[in-house]
Design a protein around this motif. Structure first.
Motif, PDB file in Angstrom:
ATOM      1  N   ALA A 264       0.842  -1.217   0.000  1.00 33.51           N
ATOM      2  CA  ALA A 264       0.000   0.000   0.000  1.00 33.51           C
ATOM      3  C   ALA A 264       0.870   1.259   0.000  1.00 33.51           C
ATOM      4  O   ALA A 264       0.652   2.177  -0.804  1.00 33.51           O
ATOM      5  CB  ALA A 264      -0.931  -0.013   1.216  1.00 33.51           C
ATOM      6  N   TYR A 265       1.881   1.293   0.877  1.00 33.32           N
ATOM      7  CA  TYR A 265       2.793   2.444   0.873  1.00 33.32           C
ATOM      8  C   TYR A 265       3.431   2.572  -0.520  1.00 33.32           C
ATOM      9  O   TYR A 265       3.559   3.663  -1.073  1.00 33.32           O
ATOM     10  CB  TYR A 265       3.927   2.249   1.888  1.00 33.32           C
ATOM     11  CG  TYR A 265       3.552   2.430   3.347  1.00 33.32           C
ATOM     12  CD1 TYR A 265       3.242   3.689   3.851  1.00 33.32           C
ATOM     13  CD2 TYR A 265       3.564   1.353   4.227  1.00 33.32           C
ATOM     14  CE1 TYR A 265       2.939   3.868   5.207  1.00 33.32           C
ATOM     15  CE2 TYR A 265       3.256   1.523   5.584  1.00 33.32           C
ATOM     16  CZ  TYR A 265       2.950   2.779   6.058  1.00 33.32           C
ATOM     17  OH  TYR A 265       2.662   2.947   7.386  1.00 33.32           O
ATOM     18  N   GLY A 266       3.852   1.411  -1.054  1.00 32.95           N
ATOM     19  CA  GLY A 266       4.585   1.409  -2.320  1.00 32.95           C
ATOM     20  C   GLY A 266       3.722   1.846  -3.501  1.00 32.95           C
ATOM     21  O   GLY A 266       4.202   2.540  -4.404  1.00 32.95           O
ATOM     22  N   MET A 267       2.453   1.448  -3.502  1.00 41.14           N
ATOM     23  CA  MET A 267       1.576   1.840  -4.625  1.00 41.14           C
ATOM     24  C   MET A 267       1.382   3.351  -4.642  1.00 41.14           C
ATOM     25  O   MET A 267       1.416   3.985  -5.702  1.00 41.14           O
ATOM     26  CB  MET A 267       0.206   1.150  -4.507  1.00 41.14           C
ATOM     27  CG  MET A 267       0.260  -0.344  -4.741  1.00 41.14           C
ATOM     28  SD  MET A 267      -1.373  -1.099  -4.858  1.00 41.14           S
ATOM     29  CE  MET A 267      -2.018  -0.863  -3.223  1.00 41.14           C
ATOM     30  N   TYR A 268       1.176   3.904  -3.453  1.00 37.51           N
ATOM     31  CA  TYR A 268       1.001   5.368  -3.382  1.00 37.51           C
ATOM     32  C   TYR A 268       2.292   6.065  -3.820  1.00 37.51           C
ATOM     33  O   TYR A 268       2.267   7.007  -4.632  1.00 37.51           O
ATOM     34  CB  TYR A 268       0.607   5.774  -1.957  1.00 37.51           C
ATOM     35  CG  TYR A 268       0.516   7.267  -1.758  1.00 37.51           C
ATOM     36  CD1 TYR A 268      -0.428   8.019  -2.451  1.00 37.51           C
ATOM     37  CD2 TYR A 268       1.387   7.929  -0.884  1.00 37.51           C
ATOM     38  CE1 TYR A 268      -0.505   9.404  -2.280  1.00 37.51           C
ATOM     39  CE2 TYR A 268       1.312   9.298  -0.704  1.00 37.51           C
ATOM     40  CZ  TYR A 268       0.370  10.030  -1.409  1.00 37.51           C
ATOM     41  OH  TYR A 268       0.298  11.389  -1.252  1.00 37.51           O
TER      42      TYR A 268
END
Ligand code: GLY
Length: 349
Positions: A264-268
């Motif tokens: 999730a952090y990485g997608m953002y």
């Protein structure tokens, strides 16, 4: 009458993904694919085996298998090691496993990864069955054959591609998942919407969805991608949207961040980087942030300042940089080679 969904995967080897609620039918499905097998070694952890072990053992025994078990204490990222795999080898020897027999992973992604690696390497390969019990494992890691262990502080540095003979998914087990694990699983689910299915992304945003249907939609994408690129040499990289940053955060925090949380952090982060590069439609990062937050996932990766030094150890690196996955818009992903220095600059704007 229990409904059965079957997805046939036509990869280097062919296998079925069976989805049913409950484990009653598991033994028969395993028997159908492992006609000559005598024994099954269940690899699980204490918690999952305590909840579902008796049911799984019963259905396998009723179908004529001699069932042996290897039950580990809680298996977390720090236990995804060669010594854990060695312990599984010892149980396989004690169980007198032959090459006709099988190792069955009952658990989440970590159990699947270590049990799969043991199956791939014990006697140069015994049959492998995946019975995933977390949302991450049901939507992603149980399919496509990736298995392995962490090494020298790098996630999944040692491993193999080894397809299961069968994947058996029972969504009813998700009701026993801790809330944090369930939210983390939504990270992988949102990823599928981001890379290939804008309507899945909208359904997740509306909140009006059935989890079994969502799992099947993710698995159809995973099947389509891994059938075209089983060994992760090109197209399959898109399944790693958000993972380069996510894995770096997992390593930076020594596994404090769960895999789906890292995604999730990485997608953002990658959506923001893509907008800054003008590859990604403006507003995409905000949509991802809103959807992740709706499902209990955080996105403010900059608070982990310094994590970026782990990016250069990513397995998708090339001589000149890394193969990074960007979105053009929600539902569409592209792969671009970029230097770690340029990516780091984009991540910090
Ligand atoms: N989880 C990404 C892949 O299977 O390639």
């Amino acid at each position: 009458m229990n409904k059965t969904d079957v997805l046939h995967v036509n990869s280097d080897t062919c296998y079925d993904i069976i989805m049913e609620n409950g484990f009653q039918g598991l033994g028969e499905h395993v028997r159908n694919v492992l006609v000559c097998a005598h024994s099954v070694l269940i690899v699980s952890d204490e918690k999952v085996y305590g909840l579902y072990g008796d049911e799984v053992k019963k259905t396998l025994t009723e179908c004529g298998f001699e069932v042996k078990t290897h039950i580990a204490e809680a298996l977390c990222e720090s236990k995804k090691t060669q010594s854990t795999v060695t312990e599984i080898y010892k149980s396989a020897i004690d169980a007198n496993l032959t090459r006709h027999d099988a190792i069955l992973a009952l658990g989440g992604g970590i159990v699947g990864d270590v049990a799969g690696f043991a199956a791939a390497t014990f006697m140069r390969g015994v049959n492998f069955v995946q019975v995933p019990t977390t949302l991450v494992a049901q939507t992603d890691s149980s399919v496509g054959g990736k298995c392995g262990i962490n090494f020298d502080g790098v996630k999944n540095l040692i491993g193999s591609f080894y397809n299961p003979a069968l994947v058996y998914i029972s969504p009813h087990v998700l009701c026993s998942l801790p809330q944090r694990e369930r939210c983390a699983g939504m990270g992988e689910v949102i990823k599928y919407g981001c890379i290939r299915d804008a309507s899945l992304f909208s359904d997740l945003a509306s909140g009006d969805f059935d989890i079994s249907d969502v799992i099947l939609r993710c698995l159809r994408i995973k099947r389509a991608v891994t059938e075209k690129d089983s060994h992760d040499l090109g197209l399959r990289h898109i399944l790693n949207f958000g993972h380069t940053v996510g894995h770096a955060l997992e390593e930076y925090t020594s596994g404090e961040i769960l895999h789906g949380e890292g995604v999730a952090y990485g997608m953002y982060a990658m959506a923001l980087a893509g907008e800054r590069l003008k590859i990604t439609a403006q507003g995409t990062a905000k949509s991802i942030k809103d959807l992740c937050e709706k499902h209990g996932l955080k996105t403010d990766y900059t608070k982990y300042f310094g994590f970026e030094k782990y990016i250069s150890r990513d397995k998708k690196r090339t001589a000149d940089g890394i193969k990074a996955v960007f979105l053009t818009e929600i539902g569409s992903a592209v792969i671009r080679e970029i230097s770690v220095a340029e990516l780091t600059g984009l991540l910090y704007g």
